[in-house]
Design a protein around this motif. Structure first.
Motif, short mmCIF file in Angstrom:
data_model
loop_
_atom_site.label_atom_id
_atom_site.label_comp_id
_atom_site.label_asym_id
_atom_site.label_seq_id
_atom_site.Cartn_x
_atom_site.Cartn_y
_atom_site.Cartn_z
N GLY A 60 0.65 -1.15 0.06
CA GLY A 60 -0.43 -0.12 0.02
C GLY A 60 1.03 1.27 -0.16
N LEU A 61 -0.17 2.43 -0.34
CA LEU A 61 0.97 3.57 -0.89
C LEU A 61 0.07 4.25 -0.38
CD1 LEU A 61 2.45 3.23 -3.87
CD2 LEU A 61 3.77 3.25 -2.10
N ASN A 62 0.37 5.59 -0.02
CA ASN A 62 0.16 7.03 1.20
C ASN A 62 -0.51 7.45 -0.68
OD1 ASN A 62 -0.05 9.24 2.44
ND2 ASN A 62 0.89 9.52 2.93
N LEU A 63 -2.34 7.51 0.20
CA LEU A 63 -3.09 8.30 -0.62
C LEU A 63 -2.68 9.93 -0.92
CD1 LEU A 63 -6.47 9.07 -1.58
CD2 LEU A 63 -6.68 9.48 0.39
N PHE A 64 -1.82 10.74 -0.37
CA PHE A 64 -1.88 11.73 -0.68
C PHE A 64 -0.60 12.09 -1.07
CE2 PHE A 64 -4.65 12.30 3.16
CZ PHE A 64 -6.35 12.62 2.63
N GLY A 65 0.49 10.97 -0.61
CA GLY A 65 1.42 10.94 -1.78
C GLY A 65 1.09 10.43 -3.04
N ALA A 66 0.72 9.63 -3.00
CA ALA A 66 -0.23 9.77 -4.91
C ALA A 66 -1.07 11.16 -5.52
CB ALA A 66 -0.55 8.24 -4.68
N LEU A 67 -2.01 11.75 -5.12
CA LEU A 67 -2.49 12.66 -5.18
C LEU A 67 -1.15 13.45 -5.50
CD1 LEU A 67 -5.06 14.18 -5.77
CD2 LEU A 67 -5.67 14.46 -3.20
N ALA A 68 -0.52 13.76 -4.19
CA ALA A 68 0.53 15.17 -4.51
C ALA A 68 1.19 14.75 -5.27
CB ALA A 68 1.16 15.29 -3.09
N GLN A 69 2.05 13.82 -6.03
CA GLN A 69 2.48 13.34 -7.04
C GLN A 69 1.51 14.41 -8.55
OE1 GLN A 69 6.44 11.08 -7.33
NE2 GLN A 69 5.30 9.63 -8.76
N ARG A 70 0.95 13.14 -8.43
CA ARG A 70 0.46 13.36 -9.51
C ARG A 70 -0.36 14.57 -10.33
NH1 ARG A 70 -3.42 9.84 -8.23
NH2 ARG A 70 -5.19 11.51 -8.07
N THR A 71 -0.76 15.24 -8.85
CA THR A 71 -1.13 17.03 -9.47
C THR A 71 0.19 17.75 -9.57
OG1 THR A 71 -3.02 16.21 -7.73
CG2 THR A 71 -1.81 18.52 -8.31
N ALA A 72 1.21 17.54 -9.01
CA ALA A 72 2.33 18.25 -8.79
C ALA A 72 2.93 18.12 -10.20
CB ALA A 72 3.85 18.40 -7.69
N TYR A 73 3.16 17.04 -11.07
CA TYR A 73 3.05 16.12 -12.02
C TYR A 73 2.72 17.18 -13.67
CZ TYR A 73 6.84 13.30 -10.71
OH TYR A 73 8.34 12.63 -9.96
N ASN A 74 1.43 17.26 -12.88
CA ASN A 74 0.95 17.73 -14.23
C ASN A 74 -0.24 19.38 -13.95
OD1 ASN A 74 -0.14 15.08 -15.21
ND2 ASN A 74 -1.79 14.61 -13.85
N GLU A 75 0.56 19.66 -12.98
CA GLU A 75 0.24 20.89 -12.72
C GLU A 75 1.15 22.09 -12.43
OE1 GLU A 75 -4.33 21.37 -11.04
OE2 GLU A 75 -4.28 20.05 -11.05
N GLY A 76 2.43 21.25 -11.78
CA GLY A 76 3.13 22.27 -10.92
C GLY A 76 4.19 23.17 -11.57
N GLU A 77 4.25 23.04 -13.22
CA GLU A 77 5.64 23.08 -14.45
C GLU A 77 5.99 24.46 -13.48
OE1 GLU A 77 7.51 21.27 -17.92
OE2 GLU A 77 5.60 20.24 -17.18
N ALA A 78 4.89 25.66 -13.73
CA ALA A 78 5.65 26.95 -13.64
C ALA A 78 6.22 27.39 -12.27
CB ALA A 78 4.28 28.28 -14.21
#
Length: 383
Positions: free
Chosen positions: A264-282
């Motif tokens: 199992g993995l951390n729900l918030f860790g996975a969500l944060a990574q996914r969001t950062a990669y998709n929306e954090g570039e700027a």
């Protein structure tokens, strides 16, 4: 667009860097610039995504979905021009966890693992945990900076080493290994059947003018470890990715991972990574420009002093050479804490080759960097 000058006040939030000053340095009267995390808030899209998930209220077992894989593959293509398939991606709680698993997966007890020193402390612990002998290959420093001693590296491989633990870019010296350098390393590794395990947790943190070459773009039979945690200040959320193109090697890694009962993995860790990669570039682009400005503050302050610095090519960590003070390491760190009132990483955390050095974290508001340099230069004038 982003308020890096403002930062966030982390004192009193159970923050290791700020709230453990007394335990680590013996006093709270130090400006802490040691632990490799940032005094900045994560990108707003990450904060918003997590707030929405918290509002949902249920935090039961959560699946990793295709969107998680797409975020990793998309990021590596856009940011690093590396084509990987979803099947090449595995997930892990952290890069250090993955490093331990990877070493155990490609070696047997009694084998030799090669480490380019000085290097991040857990490299040594990962080899020791796998019951490997450690073969140190010290980096060479000359007028051009830090470089790999290829003759020594080949001698280590020729003697029967099974794994090379590579730090790309290198922590603590801040080098971005060029493609030509990595190609030379990979030629030697293939010649002597050595598996390369590359910690690339700092690969997104490139200073202007430098570009990190992913190890898998040079050697497809390597293991590449990445994470959004250093890039976007998400370390406590515990989530990372493992990239392995070779199916047999990937199966060996997964078998070792499963054997350890990591489930199992951390729900918030996975969500944060996914969001950062998709929306954090700027956000990241502005962060890198800001850290580069902090780098210039340090260089301007130290130019002409006896303290030298390694040119920062990537990471937000500057490697300070204090050997000209002619102090043993204990007295050097006492000087840093008691005279300069700074909390820096002791260079020997990175191995015996770090004696005479200290590591400085630049991922903090510029006022802290200016204050740190004022404290250090004032302390130097007392000598």
């Amino acid at each position: 667009m982003f308020s890096f000058d403002e930062g966030v006040n982390r004192a009193g939030t159970d923050c290791e860097k700020w709230d453990e000053r007394k335990e680590v340095f013996g006093t709270e009267d130090v400006l802490p610039m040691w632990v490799a995390d940032m005094d900045f808030a994560a990108p707003q899209p990450v904060i918003d995504a997590m707030a929405r998930r918290v509002a949902h209220g249920a935090f039961g077992y959560t699946a990793i979905t295709g969107a998680d894989y797409d975020a990793v593959t998309g990021w590596m293509k856009r940011r690093h021009n590396l084509e990987i398939e979803k099947s090449d991606v595995l997930f892990s709680p952290g890069v250090v966890d993955s490093l331990r698993v990877a070493v155990a997966a490609v070696t047997q007890p009694g084998d030799t693992a090669v480490i380019l020193t000085p290097v991040y402390g857990p490299f040594y612990a990962s080899a020791e945990a796998a019951q490997c002998h450690i073969r140190r290959c010290p980096l060479v420093q000359d007028e051009g900076g830090w470089r790999i001693d290829y003759d020594d590296l080949e001698a280590a491989f020729k003697a029967g080493a099974k794994a090379l633990l590579l730090c790309n870019p290198h922590n603590p010296v801040g080098r971005v290994w060029t493609r030509a350098e990595l190609e030379t390393v990979c030629v030697l590794a293939r010649r002597y059947n050595v598996t390369i395990i590359s910690d690339e947790i700092h690969a997104d943190l490139e200073m202007p003018g430098y570009k990190v070459t992913p190890i898998l773009s040079v050697e497809p039979n390597a293991i590449q470890l990445i994470s959004a945690t250093k890039t976007f200040n998400l370390a406590a959320l515990r989530h990372s990715s493992v990239l392995i193109k070779n199916a047999e090697l990937r199966a060996r890694f997964k078998a070792e991972y499963d054997k350890r009962g990591i489930d199992g993995l951390n729900l918030f860790g996975a969500l944060a990574q996914r969001t950062a990669y998709n929306e954090g570039e700027a956000w990241l682009d502005e962060l890198l420009a800001y850290i580069d400005g902090n780098r210039r503050v340090v260089e301007d302050a130290l130019t002409g002093t006896v303290v030298k610095y390694s040119r920062l090519e990537a990471t937000y960590l500057m490697w300070l050479d204090m050997r000209a003070l002619n102090l043993n390491q204990k007295d050097l760190m006492r000087f840093v804490v008691e005279k300069a009132r700074l909390g820096l990483n002791d260079g020997t955390f990175f191995g015996e080759e770090g004696a005479g050095f200290a590591r400085l974290n630049l991922a903090t508001p510029r006022k802290n960097v200016v204050e740190a340099m004022a404290r250090l230069t004032a302390a130097l004038r007392t000598l």
